[in-house]
Design a protein around this motif. Structure first.
Motif, PDB file in Angstrom:
ATOM      1  N   LEU A 341      11.188   9.931   0.826  1.00 54.11           N
ATOM      2  CA  LEU A 341       9.866   9.997   0.220  1.00 54.11           C
ATOM      3  C   LEU A 341       9.673  11.211  -0.673  1.00 54.11           C
ATOM      4  CD1 LEU A 341       7.589   8.775   3.162  1.00 54.11           C
ATOM      5  CD2 LEU A 341       8.219   7.547   1.075  1.00 54.11           C
ATOM      6  N   ASP A 342      10.596  12.143  -0.637  1.00 55.21           N
ATOM      7  CA  ASP A 342      10.505  13.330  -1.502  1.00 55.21           C
ATOM      8  C   ASP A 342      11.246  13.143  -2.820  1.00 55.21           C
ATOM      9  OD1 ASP A 342       8.983  14.821   0.334  1.00 55.21           O
ATOM     10  OD2 ASP A 342      10.796  15.399   1.429  1.00 55.21           O
ATOM     11  N   SER A 343      11.925  12.020  -2.990  1.00 56.58           N
ATOM     12  CA  SER A 343      12.704  11.819  -4.212  1.00 56.58           C
ATOM     13  C   SER A 343      11.794  11.406  -5.363  1.00 56.58           C
ATOM     14  CB  SER A 343      13.766  10.733  -3.990  1.00 56.58           C
ATOM     15  OG  SER A 343      13.159   9.451  -3.919  1.00 56.58           O
ATOM     16  N   GLU A 344      12.260  11.589  -6.589  1.00 56.33           N
ATOM     17  CA  GLU A 344      11.516  11.197  -7.776  1.00 56.33           C
ATOM     18  C   GLU A 344      11.320   9.678  -7.805  1.00 56.33           C
ATOM     19  OE1 GLU A 344       9.603  11.193 -11.518  1.00 56.33           O
ATOM     20  OE2 GLU A 344       9.909  12.718  -9.975  1.00 56.33           O
ATOM     21  N   VAL A 345      12.330   8.930  -7.404  1.00 55.72           N
ATOM     22  CA  VAL A 345      12.230   7.474  -7.374  1.00 55.72           C
ATOM     23  C   VAL A 345      11.112   7.036  -6.431  1.00 55.72           C
ATOM     24  CG1 VAL A 345      13.390   5.372  -6.610  1.00 55.72           C
ATOM     25  CG2 VAL A 345      14.596   6.995  -8.064  1.00 55.72           C
ATOM     26  N   SER A 346      11.078   7.588  -5.227  1.00 53.47           N
ATOM     27  CA  SER A 346      10.034   7.233  -4.263  1.00 53.47           C
ATOM     28  C   SER A 346       8.657   7.646  -4.767  1.00 53.47           C
ATOM     29  CB  SER A 346      10.301   7.901  -2.916  1.00 53.47           C
ATOM     30  OG  SER A 346      11.274   7.191  -2.181  1.00 53.47           O
ATOM     31  N   ARG A 347       8.574   8.797  -5.398  1.00 55.48           N
ATOM     32  CA  ARG A 347       7.277   9.256  -5.904  1.00 55.48           C
ATOM     33  C   ARG A 347       6.700   8.253  -6.898  1.00 55.48           C
ATOM     34  NH1 ARG A 347       5.168  11.263 -10.168  1.00 55.48           N
ATOM     35  NH2 ARG A 347       7.162  11.388 -11.266  1.00 55.48           N
ATOM     36  N   ARG A 348       7.536   7.784  -7.816  1.00 55.32           N
ATOM     37  CA  ARG A 348       7.059   6.822  -8.812  1.00 55.32           C
ATOM     38  C   ARG A 348       6.654   5.504  -8.161  1.00 55.32           C
ATOM     39  NH1 ARG A 348      12.327   7.397 -12.155  1.00 55.32           N
ATOM     40  NH2 ARG A 348      11.728   5.416 -13.147  1.00 55.32           N
ATOM     41  N   MET A 349       7.453   5.038  -7.205  1.00 57.46           N
ATOM     42  CA  MET A 349       7.116   3.792  -6.533  1.00 57.46           C
ATOM     43  C   MET A 349       5.837   3.938  -5.713  1.00 57.46           C
ATOM     44  SD  MET A 349       7.689   0.605  -5.982  1.00 57.46           S
ATOM     45  CE  MET A 349       9.333   0.364  -6.693  1.00 57.46           C
ATOM     46  N   MET A 350       5.703   5.036  -4.996  1.00 58.21           N
ATOM     47  CA  MET A 350       4.525   5.225  -4.160  1.00 58.21           C
ATOM     48  C   MET A 350       3.261   5.354  -5.000  1.00 58.21           C
ATOM     49  SD  MET A 350       5.582   4.976  -1.047  1.00 58.21           S
ATOM     50  CE  MET A 350       4.607   5.836   0.163  1.00 58.21           C
ATOM     51  N   GLU A 351       3.364   5.945  -6.171  1.00 56.56           N
ATOM     52  CA  GLU A 351       2.201   6.029  -7.068  1.00 56.56           C
ATOM     53  C   GLU A 351       1.773   4.635  -7.528  1.00 56.56           C
ATOM     54  OE1 GLU A 351       3.299   8.636 -10.247  1.00 56.56           O
ATOM     55  OE2 GLU A 351       2.900  10.462  -9.087  1.00 56.56           O
ATOM     56  N   ALA A 352       2.740   3.781  -7.799  1.00 59.67           N
ATOM     57  CA  ALA A 352       2.420   2.413  -8.208  1.00 59.67           C
ATOM     58  C   ALA A 352       1.772   1.653  -7.060  1.00 59.67           C
ATOM     59  CB  ALA A 352       3.673   1.696  -8.684  1.00 59.67           C
ATOM     60  N   LEU A 353       2.318   1.780  -5.852  1.00 56.77           N
ATOM     61  CA  LEU A 353       1.736   1.110  -4.694  1.00 56.77           C
ATOM     62  C   LEU A 353       0.315   1.613  -4.440  1.00 56.77           C
ATOM     63  CD1 LEU A 353       4.786   1.156  -2.229  1.00 56.77           C
ATOM     64  CD2 LEU A 353       3.993  -0.765  -3.621  1.00 56.77           C
ATOM     65  N   ALA A 354       0.111   2.928  -4.586  1.00 53.94           N
ATOM     66  CA  ALA A 354      -1.209   3.513  -4.359  1.00 53.94           C
ATOM     67  C   ALA A 354      -2.223   3.020  -5.387  1.00 53.94           C
ATOM     68  CB  ALA A 354      -1.125   5.036  -4.391  1.00 53.94           C
ATOM     69  N   ALA A 355      -1.756   2.754  -6.612  1.00 54.81           N
ATOM     70  CA  ALA A 355      -2.658   2.296  -7.676  1.00 54.81           C
ATOM     71  C   ALA A 355      -3.279   0.944  -7.351  1.00 54.81           C
ATOM     72  CB  ALA A 355      -1.906   2.217  -9.001  1.00 54.81           C
ATOM     73  N   GLU A 356      -2.616   0.156  -6.504  1.00 50.21           N
ATOM     74  CA  GLU A 356      -3.128  -1.155  -6.130  1.00 50.21           C
ATOM     75  C   GLU A 356      -3.838  -1.148  -4.776  1.00 50.21           C
ATOM     76  OE1 GLU A 356      -2.941  -4.475  -7.648  1.00 50.21           O
ATOM     77  OE2 GLU A 356      -2.824  -3.106  -9.349  1.00 50.21           O
ATOM     78  N   SER A 357      -4.045   0.031  -4.213  1.00 50.02           N
ATOM     79  CA  SER A 357      -4.719   0.105  -2.921  1.00 50.02           C
ATOM     80  C   SER A 357      -6.139  -0.448  -3.029  1.00 50.02           C
ATOM     81  CB  SER A 357      -4.788   1.555  -2.427  1.00 50.02           C
ATOM     82  OG  SER A 357      -5.570   1.638  -1.246  1.00 50.02           O
ATOM     83  N   LEU A 358      -6.533  -1.209  -2.039  1.00 50.03           N
ATOM     84  CA  LEU A 358      -7.886  -1.748  -1.983  1.00 50.03           C
ATOM     85  C   LEU A 358      -8.766  -0.950  -1.031  1.00 50.03           C
ATOM     86  CD1 LEU A 358      -6.798  -5.477  -1.889  1.00 50.03           C
ATOM     87  CD2 LEU A 358      -7.872  -4.298  -3.815  1.00 50.03           C
ATOM     88  N   CYS A 359      -8.227   0.149  -0.535  1.00 47.84           N
ATOM     89  CA  CYS A 359      -8.936   0.989   0.429  1.00 47.84           C
ATOM     90  C   CYS A 359      -9.508   2.246  -0.217  1.00 47.84           C
ATOM     91  CB  CYS A 359      -7.995   1.386   1.574  1.00 47.84           C
ATOM     92  SG  CYS A 359      -7.304  -0.023   2.456  1.00 47.84           S
ATOM     93  N   ARG A 360      -9.518   2.280  -1.530  1.00 48.61           N
ATOM     94  CA  ARG A 360     -10.081   3.412  -2.269  1.00 48.61           C
ATOM     95  C   ARG A 360     -10.276   3.016  -3.725  1.00 48.61           C
ATOM     96  NH1 ARG A 360      -4.392   4.672  -2.194  1.00 48.61           N
ATOM     97  NH2 ARG A 360      -4.548   5.375  -0.046  1.00 48.61           N
ATOM     98  N   GLY A 361     -11.044   3.794  -4.459  1.00 50.61           N
ATOM     99  CA  GLY A 361     -11.086   3.675  -5.900  1.00 50.61           C
ATOM    100  C   GLY A 361     -11.967   2.592  -6.491  1.00 50.61           C
ATOM    101  N   TRP A 362     -12.856   1.978  -5.696  1.00 52.00           N
ATOM    102  CA  TRP A 362     -13.792   1.008  -6.261  1.00 52.00           C
ATOM    103  C   TRP A 362     -15.072   1.016  -5.443  1.00 52.00           C
ATOM    104  CZ3 TRP A 362     -14.766  -4.056  -3.887  1.00 52.00           C
ATOM    105  CH2 TRP A 362     -14.036  -4.281  -2.704  1.00 52.00           C
ATOM    106  N   THR A 363     -16.110   0.450  -6.003  1.00 48.90           N
ATOM    107  CA  THR A 363     -17.419   0.478  -5.357  1.00 48.90           C
ATOM    108  C   THR A 363     -17.896  -0.941  -5.095  1.00 48.90           C
ATOM    109  OG1 THR A 363     -17.966   2.519  -6.558  1.00 48.90           O
ATOM    110  CG2 THR A 363     -19.788   1.345  -5.499  1.00 48.90           C
ATOM    111  N   PRO A 364     -17.686  -1.447  -3.891  1.00 48.43           N
ATOM    112  CA  PRO A 364     -18.105  -2.817  -3.581  1.00 48.43           C
ATOM    113  C   PRO A 364     -19.627  -2.945  -3.561  1.00 48.43           C
ATOM    114  CG  PRO A 364     -17.339  -1.699  -1.605  1.00 48.43           C
ATOM    115  CD  PRO A 364     -17.048  -0.783  -2.748  1.00 48.43           C
ATOM    116  N   ARG A 365     -20.101  -4.162  -3.794  1.00 50.73           N
ATOM    117  CA  ARG A 365     -21.527  -4.426  -3.677  1.00 50.73           C
ATOM    118  C   ARG A 365     -21.956  -4.271  -2.221  1.00 50.73           C
ATOM    119  NH1 ARG A 365     -20.752 -10.051  -6.959  1.00 50.73           N
ATOM    120  NH2 ARG A 365     -20.642  -9.210  -9.079  1.00 50.73           N
TER     121      ARG A 365
END
Length: 439
Positions: A341-365
Motif C-alpha cells: 500500500l506504500d507503493s506508487e502503483v497502489s497509491r494511484r489505484m487507491m485514489e481511483a477506488l476512493a474517487a468512487e466511494s459512496l460513503c463521502r463526497g456527496w449530499t443526499p436528499r
C-alpha cells in the motif's frame, strides 16, 4: 411476532425454491443456455432491426435506426428503440421488451447501451402499472449473463414474492455487456453503471409511453451486491443531476460502497472468496481511470497470462474463472506493487477506488427513504461497506434510513449468498405488505 414468523417462513421457502437462482446470481455458477422465443415488437415507431437475443436479423430497412442518417455531418440525436419482445420458457410469468438507448460510457463518450423491460406476462397497455422497479444487476462476467440475454433470476424472484402487483422492471446491461459486449465492463464503477441505469429508466418510460402504457407514481430503486452499489450510485447521480426524479424507496444490499476500505481488508486477510471479481475491479479502474499501470505491476501467475481469454473474452462465468485461477490467495494473483500500500502503483489505484466511494463526497436528499441490508459475516463484500454508508447517510441528515445487519440464515456456501436470500425475502415481503394486489 407475526411479521417475524412471516419472515422466517418466507426465507425458508425462498431458500428452498430459488437457491439455485441465487447461487447463479451472486457467485456466477454455470447455467444452462436459456431457451427463448423472440417476437418482433408490435410498434409502428420501432426503429431497431436487430433481435438482441436471436442473431443479426436484417430486413434491409434501417432508415430510422440511430447512426444511419444519409447526410454525414447532419446526424440526428441518437434515439432509443425496441429490439424485440422476448419470452423465456424458464420464466413463464415474465415477458421482456429488449431495447437500445443512448447514454455515456465510462469515459463520458456517447454510446448506445442495451437493457430489458420486464413485466408480467399478461401486462398490456390497457392495464395501468403500479409503477417501476429500477433493478440494478449483480456481478456477471459471461456475455450471456446480462439482463437482455435472459439473466432474470432476481426479477423472477421479485415477481414470485410480490405477485400481481403489476410493476414494470427496467434493467440495464451496463457498459461492457449487450450492445457493448466487445468492451471491457465498467465493473463496480458506480458512476458509470448508475448512468447506464438512469438512462435506461428514462428511455424505457419514453418507449413504453409511445406504446400506450401508463403507470402510477411508485418508483423503486433496487440492487444487491454490485447492484447494491449501483443503486446507491443511482441515488447519488439523481441527487446531483436529476432534481425532478424521486424514488419512492431505495433498497440496497451487500454492496461494495467503499472499495478503498474493501481492498484494504482483502490485503489484510490475504485472500478473496471471489478472486475473479478482484481482478475485474482492478482491470476496470486501471482502464477507465486511465491509470496506465502495466498488467505485470497488477497481476502475476496464470492470472497475468490469461487476462484476455478468461476475462475480456466474456466466455466464462465468475465461478468458472475462479476455478481456472485455482486459488483465492491474494499473493498468488496480485503482483507485489499492488500488495504494498506504500507503493506508487497502489497509491494511484487507491485514489481511483476512493474517487468512487459512496460513503463521502456527496449530499443526499434528506427526504430519501433508504433500506440497507448486509450479512455481518459477508465473505465477498465486507459488511463495513454498509456500516460506513449508513453512518455517512445519517451524518448527512437523511431522515429515513433503515439498516439490517445480522447473521442471516446460512445456506452453507457463501454468506454473501445468504445475505442475498435475506435481501430478496425482505424486499418481496415489503412489496407484498406495501402494495395491494391488482387484477
Amino acid at each position: 411476532m407475526r411479521k417475524y414468523k412471516i419472515f422466517v417462513s418466507l426465507l425458508a421457502l425462498l431458500a428452498f425454491m430459488s437457491v439455485g437462482m441465487v447461487l447463479t446470481a451472486c457467485s456466477g455458477h454455470d447455467d444452462d443456455p436459456i431457451a427463448e422465443v423472440i417476437v418482433q415488437p408490435q410498434d409502428d415507431n420501432n426503429t431497431g432491426t436487430e433481435e438482441d437475443n436471436g442473431g443479426d436479423a436484417d430486413d434491409g430497412d434501417h432508415e430510422d435506426e440511430p447512426g444511419t442518417d444519409e447526410e454525414p455531418g447532419n446526424e440526428e440525436p441518437a434515439k432509443a428503440y425496441f429490439t424485440g419482445e422476448v419470452n423465456y420458457p424458464k420464466y413463464p410469468l415474465l415477458k421482456n421488451l429488449n431495447f437500445v438507448y443512448p447514454s455515456k460510457g465510462p469515459k463520458g463518450e456517447p454510446v448506445m447501451l442495451s437493457g430489458t423491460i420486464t413485466m408480467s406476462h399478461d401486462m398490456t397497455p390497457e392495464k395501468k402499472a403500479q409503477g417501476f422497479i429500477l433493478y440494478n444487476h449483480y456481478t456477471v462476467c459471461r456475455a450471456d449473463e446480462c439482463p437482455s440475454k435472459g439473466k432474470l433470476d432476481m426479477q423472477n424472484i421479485i415477481y414470485l414474492t410480490a405477485p400481481r402487483r403489476n410493476f414494470i422492471t427496467v434493467s440495464a446491461d451496463y457498459y461492457g455487456f449487450g450492445e457493448t459486449a466487445d468492451q471491457m465492463q465498467a465493473y463496480c464503477i458506480a458512476s458509470a453503471n448508475a448512468r447506464a441505469s438512469i438512462d435506461a429508466l428514462l428511455a424505457a418510460k419514453q418507449l413504453l409511453a409511445e406504446k400506450g402504457y401508463t403507470w402510477g407514481d411508485v418508483l423503486l430503486n433496487v440492487g444487491y451486491s454490485q447492484g447494491g452499489q449501483t443503486a446507491i450510485g443511482v441515488l447519488k447521480m439523481v441527487t446531483e443531476e436529476y432534481p425532478d426524479l424521486h424514488f419512492t424507496r431505495t433498497l440496497a444490499g451487500g454492496g461494495p460502497y467503499d472499495l478503498e476500505e474493501t481492498y484494504r481488508q482483502y490485503l489484510a486477510d490475504g485472500s478473496a472468496k471471489l478472486p475473479s471479481a478482484v481482478v475485474s475491479i482492478l482491470m476496470a479502474y486501471n482502464e477507465y481511470f486511465q491509470l496506465g499501470i502495466p498488467d505485470d505491476s497488477m497481476f502475476q501467475g496464470p492470472t497475468l497470462d490469461h487476462l484476455d481469454d478468461w476475462w475480456l473474452s466474456k466466455q466464462y462465468s465468475s465461478t468458472e474463472i475462479d476455478r481456472l485461477m485455482g486459488s483465492g490467495d491474494i499473493t498468488q494473483f496480485i503482483a507485489s506493487p499492488l500488495c504494498d500500500l506504500d507503493s506508487e502503483v497502489s497509491r494511484r489505484m487507491m485514489e481511483a477506488l476512493a474517487a468512487e466511494s459512496l460513503c463521502r463526497g456527496w449530499t443526499p436528499r434528506r427526504d430519501e427513504d433508504i433500506f440497507l441490508l448486509h450479512h455481518n459475516a459477508d465473505d465477498i463484500s465486507p459488511s463495513v461497506n454498509t456500516q460506513h454508508l449508513y453512518e455517512f447517510l445519517k451524518a448527512q441528515g437523511v431522515e429515513h434510513v433503515e439498516l439490517q445487519m445480522a447473521d442471516f440464515l446460512s445456506l452453507g456456501i457463501s454468506e454473501h449468498i445468504s445475505g442475498a436470500v435475506a435481501f430478496l425475502t425482505i424486499v418481496g415481503e415489503w412489496i407484498r405488505y406495501k402494495y395491494e394486489i391488482q387484477n
